[in-house]
Scaffold this motif. Structure first.
Motif, PDB file in Angstrom:
ATOM      1  N   HIS A 114      76.502  30.067   5.715  1.00  0.00           N
ATOM      2  CA  HIS A 114      75.516  29.748   4.683  1.00  0.00           C
ATOM      3  C   HIS A 114      74.126  30.294   4.997  1.00  0.00           C
ATOM      4  N   SER A 142      74.325  42.661   0.615  1.00  0.00           N
ATOM      5  CA  SER A 142      75.222  41.946  -0.281  1.00  0.00           C
ATOM      6  C   SER A 142      76.436  42.828  -0.544  1.00  0.00           C
ATOM      7  N   ASN A 145      81.278  41.584  -4.903  1.00  0.00           N
ATOM      8  CA  ASN A 145      81.790  40.332  -5.456  1.00  0.00           C
ATOM      9  C   ASN A 145      80.616  39.363  -5.621  1.00  0.00           C
ATOM     10  N   LYS A 146      80.159  39.204  -6.860  1.00  0.00           N
ATOM     11  CA  LYS A 146      78.926  38.448  -7.112  1.00  0.00           C
ATOM     12  C   LYS A 146      79.071  36.965  -6.776  1.00  0.00           C
ATOM     13  N   ASP A 147      80.286  36.436  -6.847  1.00  0.00           N
ATOM     14  CA  ASP A 147      80.498  35.019  -6.537  1.00  0.00           C
ATOM     15  C   ASP A 147      80.507  34.747  -5.039  1.00  0.00           C
ATOM     16  N   ARG A 148      81.012  35.689  -4.261  1.00  0.00           N
ATOM     17  CA  ARG A 148      81.212  35.449  -2.839  1.00  0.00           C
ATOM     18  C   ARG A 148      80.349  36.319  -1.936  1.00  0.00           C
ATOM     19  N   GLN A 149      79.770  37.377  -2.489  1.00  0.00           N
ATOM     20  CA  GLN A 149      79.035  38.331  -1.652  1.00  0.00           C
ATOM     21  C   GLN A 149      77.604  38.535  -2.149  1.00  0.00           C
ATOM     22  N   GLU A 150      77.004  37.438  -2.647  1.00  0.00           N
ATOM     23  CA  GLU A 150      75.638  37.520  -3.161  1.00  0.00           C
ATOM     24  C   GLU A 150      74.618  37.697  -2.045  1.00  0.00           C
ATOM     25  N   HIS A 153      77.298  36.649   4.747  1.00  0.00           N
ATOM     26  CA  HIS A 153      78.055  35.443   5.096  1.00  0.00           C
ATOM     27  C   HIS A 153      78.843  35.686   6.391  1.00  0.00           C
ATOM     28  N   ASN A 250      95.636  33.551  -7.193  1.00  0.00           N
ATOM     29  CA  ASN A 250      94.549  33.518  -6.212  1.00  0.00           C
ATOM     30  C   ASN A 250      95.078  33.416  -4.787  1.00  0.00           C
ATOM     31  N   GLN A 252      93.439  33.765  -0.643  1.00  0.00           N
ATOM     32  CA  GLN A 252      92.324  34.040   0.251  1.00  0.00           C
ATOM     33  C   GLN A 252      92.847  34.073   1.683  1.00  0.00           C
TER      34      GLN A 252
END
Length: 354
Positions: A114, A142, A145-150, A153, A250, A252
């Motif tokens: 985070h 970044s 992937n806009k949801d996970r790689q903004e 991480h 899905n 992961q």
């Protein structure tokens, strides 16, 4: 209970929600074989990832405390497995997601998903307590992937087998970054970029120290890497899927581990809820798919191969159960033994060494 020759002591890191209260311990009888005696070993917030010193004397955990986070240190009673809290180092902001300790039990590195940071902690020789972080590196960038790689991480931080370098896997920016430690500071020496959007997550080295295997979370691939111990750099030499080509739901990718003889690589899939098994070409390091086995539960966050090498234990986070498999050391294949081991929100499993 004292440990006998066929009884191993294990620890489970968890998310402390629902009925979960911290780190759990269990005993594993390799002769029967069966996992029993699951109970709380330490009360703390979100000890999702653990690491144990090579001499079995100390356990270190990531820790959440209110809106802050950091690491906690425990001494281990090697006969009973009981933990004694030594100290914690807590700082403002979210807790780390991964922790590693070196073989000399002198340094700890953490990855903070985070915060986007990798942090270095010194362990004080006089009392084995953890000092405040001496170095914190914040990644930038970044991914697509806009949801996970903004943003960055980091999801893994560990020492290379020669312990000359620290390897950090960053899911947010699709990179493996290598650092050297100089006078308590982390200094970048190399980086390797992966396919945009692949979301690299975890790394484990082959016992020969020449190869490493990386699990991607977003593209569900296992990537074979060649490691250069002279300068800490890596080269990608193969990529192979961890799920069937026709699986479109899905998934992961989560954890990846290598058998102690270096002959097999195992990778966990959340969504497909499976363990993918691969054999290793000892000359090239490249992988060949062997089989895919159900984890008998939902969302296998991590797993471990026991110290004998004959068993594999997977932790299903969403269904709250550990699963015990026997492992054929000649073929690498897994056979289900036990799937009803109840643990709330389990993440990782670690054993005392033998």
């Amino acid at each position: 209970m004292s440990k006998s020759s066929n009884t191993l002591i294990g620890y489970i890191g968890t998310y402390t929600k629902g009925k979960s209260t911290g780190i759990y311990t269990f005993t594993f009888n390799t002769e029967i074989p069966k996992i029993t005696n699951v109970k709380e070993a330490a009360h703390l917030g979100n000890p999702t990832y653990l690491t144990i010193s090579r001499d079995n004397s100390y356990l270190y955990s990531v820790k959440k405390e209110g809106k802050s986070g950091g690491v906690a240190a425990y001494s281990i009673n090697r006969d009973t497995g009981k933990l004694k809290h030594l100290n914690s180092q807590i700082a403002e902001g979210p807790s780390p997601c991964h922790i590693s300790v070196d073989s000399e039990n002198s340094q700890i590195v953490t990855a903070n998903y985070h915060k986007g940071t990798v942090e270095l902690y010194e362990i004080m020789k006089e009392n084995q307590m953890v000092a405040a972080a001496s170095s914190a590196i914040k990644h930038t960038g970044s991914g697509p992937n806009k949801d996970r790689q903004e943003k960055p991480h980091p999801h893994y931080a560990g020492f290379t087998p020669d312990e000359k370098f620290v390897s950090v896997i960053d899911l947010g920016i699709d990179k493996l970054v290598t650092y050297v430690i100089n006078s308590g500071d982390l200094n970048e020496v190399s980086s390797l970029s992966f396919k945009p959007g692949s979301g690299p997550r975890h790394l484990e080295f082959h016992p020969n120290g020449k190869y490493a295997y990386l699990m991607t979370e977003l593209s569900s691939e296992v990537i074979t890497l060649n490691y250069n111990s002279d300068n800490g750099s890596f080269i990608e030499i193969q990529s192979i899927t961890s799920i069937p080509e026709d699986f479109t739901e899905n998934n992961q990718g989560s954890a990846i581990h290598v058998s102690s003889d270096g002959r097999f690589v195992y990778a966990a899939n959340r969504g497909h809820n499976s363990m993918a098994v691969f054999s290793v070409d000892q000359e090239s390091g490249e992988l060949t798919f062997v089989e895919s086995v159900s984890t008998e539960g939902d969302w296998p966050r991590d797993f471990t191969i026991d110290p004998t090498g004959r068993f594999l234990i997977a932790s299903n986070q969403a269904s709250g159960n550990l699963v015990l498999f026997s492992r054929d050391v000649s073929t690498g294949k897994l056979t289900l033994i036990q799937s009803d081991i109840s643990v709330p929100y389990p993440v990782c499993v670690k054993f005392l060494n033998v």
